[in-house]
Scaffold this active site. Structure first.
Site, PDB file in Angstrom:
ATOM      1  N   TYR A 283       0.832  -1.210   0.000  1.00  0.00           N
ATOM      2  CA  TYR A 283       0.000   0.000   0.000  1.00  0.00           C
ATOM      3  C   TYR A 283       0.857   1.246   0.000  1.00  0.00           C
ATOM      4  CZ  TYR A 283       0.928   0.926   4.974  1.00  0.00           C
ATOM      5  OH  TYR A 283       1.536   1.240   6.161  1.00  0.00           O
TER       6      TYR A 283
ATOM      7  N   LYS B 211       6.536  -1.885   1.997  1.00  0.00           N
ATOM      8  CA  LYS B 211       5.339  -1.276   2.586  1.00  0.00           C
ATOM      9  C   LYS B 211       4.166  -2.226   2.403  1.00  0.00           C
ATOM     10  CE  LYS B 211       3.158   3.275   3.133  1.00  0.00           C
ATOM     11  NZ  LYS B 211       3.273   3.380   4.587  1.00  0.00           N
TER      12      LYS B 211
ATOM     13  N   GLU C 145      12.638   2.548  13.938  1.00  0.00           N
ATOM     14  CA  GLU C 145      11.717   3.615  13.530  1.00  0.00           C
ATOM     15  C   GLU C 145      10.526   3.553  14.468  1.00  0.00           C
ATOM     16  OE1 GLU C 145      10.150   2.918   9.551  1.00  0.00           O
ATOM     17  OE2 GLU C 145      10.080   0.753   9.906  1.00  0.00           O
TER      18      GLU C 145
ATOM     19  N   LEU D 124      11.220   1.228   6.923  1.00  0.00           N
ATOM     20  CA  LEU D 124      10.608   1.670   5.672  1.00  0.00           C
ATOM     21  C   LEU D 124      11.386   2.883   5.162  1.00  0.00           C
ATOM     22  CD1 LEU D 124       7.945   1.167   3.960  1.00  0.00           C
ATOM     23  CD2 LEU D 124       7.151   3.275   5.032  1.00  0.00           C
TER      24      LEU D 124
HETATM   25  C1  LIG Z   1       6.668   1.874   9.547  1.00  0.00           C
HETATM   26  C2  LIG Z   1       6.657   3.226   8.937  1.00  0.00           C
HETATM   27  N1  LIG Z   1       7.776   3.969   8.950  1.00  0.00           N
HETATM   28  C3  LIG Z   1       7.814   5.207   8.411  1.00  0.00           C
HETATM   29  C4  LIG Z   1       6.682   5.768   7.847  1.00  0.00           C
HETATM   30  C5  LIG Z   1       6.751   7.155   7.252  1.00  0.00           C
HETATM   31  O1  LIG Z   1       6.792   7.060   5.860  1.00  0.00           O
HETATM   32  P1  LIG Z   1       6.314   8.260   4.913  1.00  0.00           P
HETATM   33  O2  LIG Z   1       7.171   9.430   5.264  1.00  0.00           O
HETATM   34  O3  LIG Z   1       6.561   7.749   3.559  1.00  0.00           O
HETATM   35  O4  LIG Z   1       4.878   8.500   5.245  1.00  0.00           O
HETATM   36  C6  LIG Z   1       5.496   5.024   7.793  1.00  0.00           C
HETATM   37  C7  LIG Z   1       4.301   5.595   7.142  1.00  0.00           C
HETATM   38  O5  LIG Z   1       3.247   5.044   7.171  1.00  0.00           O
HETATM   39  C8  LIG Z   1       5.483   3.731   8.343  1.00  0.00           C
HETATM   40  O6  LIG Z   1       4.365   2.981   8.325  1.00  0.00           O
END
Ligand SMILES: Cc1ncc(COP(=O)(O)O)c(C=O)c1O
Length: 287
Positions: free
Chosen positions: A33, A146, A179, A203
């Site tokens: 997603y 993701k 994270e 991610l």
């Molecule tokens: C596990 C995880 N890390 C980091 C992020 C932040 O990613 P982004 O800046 O692309 O929204 C998300 C966003 O949903 C996430 O699910």
């Protein structure tokens, strides 16, 4: 306004979408997603999100998805609903097949997206700073994908909520912070902005990438380096980044203050730079 969906090319209210019971996204979480932010009717960082979507599809070997078409569907759906401040959620599953673990040979990927109004819940936290807890990272070894397999993230977010906190910072058995449950994070130690190196443990956050480039543009030293839990009492500033959170200062971790317990100056500079980028985007972009 009700969220508006685009289900395999057909626009309909989200509440009318019917996912087949044999869909592998439903049965196995065999799906990926994306979430994009829409500012004043314009989707933000579209190329980056579609690049990551493509990467996720390749990583789990879902083939035959026309990304140009998916992107057009997203734009059409935003325009049809006349959305202004909104999010786009896009999910692609491997499709429907009789339940068996290995990939089916002939399933057709299911492509669902919806656009939903976004009433920003982080406004106050962005000003005052928010609190987080730390929590064991019990996820798998492909956190760079993701995927919709988010149970470990869901657990961590729930523990954070029950503690009255906005997020959970996740740590590995050796104390390395990776994270947060649905955000990237940055910490400032000895004057340097640090964030976890890209790899299988996190991610590749789109907002993380933009904030790194904003640091570079502002002459703020930035390094990819993992923080440990034991570093937390020594960091002067901490902040989360994410598509909906943007740049969110963290002022307490596990009940202890970070720095003086208020959003720090570097975080403030980056928040301003981030907002400026959005303002430039909405005033000039034809994307
Ligand atoms: C596990 C995880 N890390 C980091 C992020 C932040 O990613 P982004 O800046 O692309 O929204 C998300 C966003 O949903 C996430 O699910």
């Amino acid at each position: 306004m009700e969220p508006l969906a685009n289900y395999n090319g057909v626009i309909m209210p989200l509440s009318e979408v019917r996912i087949p019971a044999q869909d592998r996204g439903f049965l196995f979480g065999d799906a990926i997603y994306e979430v994009l932010r829409i500012y004043q009717g314009r989707p933000w960082l579209v190329d980056d999100h579609f690049k990551r979507l493509n990467r996720s599809l390749s990583a789990i070997a879902i083939r035959g998805v026309d990304l140009g078409r998916l992107r057009e569907r997203m734009l059409t759906t935003i325009a049809r609903g006349k959305f202004q401040e909104a999010i786009a959620y896009i999910q692609v599953t491997r499709g429907s097949a009789p339940r068996a673990h290995a990939f089916p040979s002939d399933a057709v990927p299911l492509e669902l997206l919806y656009i939903a109004e976004f009433n920003d819940p982080y406004r106050q936290d962005r000003e005052r700073g928010a609190s987080v807890i730390t929590h064991p990272d019990i996820r798998w070894e492909r956190c760079d994908i993701k995927s919709t397999n988010l149970l470990a993230n869901v657990f961590a977010a729930q523990v954070a909520r029950e503690a009255g906190c906005v997020e959970a910072l996740l740590y590995l058995p050796d104390g390395t912070l990776t994270e947060a449950s649905h955000n990237s994070f940055f910490g400032i130690l000895d004057g340097a902005v640090l964030t976890t190196p890209l790899g299988n443990a996190i991610l590749p956050g789109i907002t993380r990438g933009l904030v790194m480039s904003l640091c570079a543009a502002a002459g703020i030293p930035i390094r990819e380096h993992s923080l440990k839990r034991t570093d937390l009492p020594h960091v002067s500033e901490l902040f989360l980044t994410g598509t909906t959170t943007e740049v969110l200062p963290i002022v307490r971790v596990d009940g202890s203050a970070i720095g003086i317990g208020q959003p720090g100056p570097v975080t403030r500079r980056l928040q301003t730079a981030y907002r400026q980028r959005i303002e430039n985007f909405v005033s000039t972009s034809t994307d």
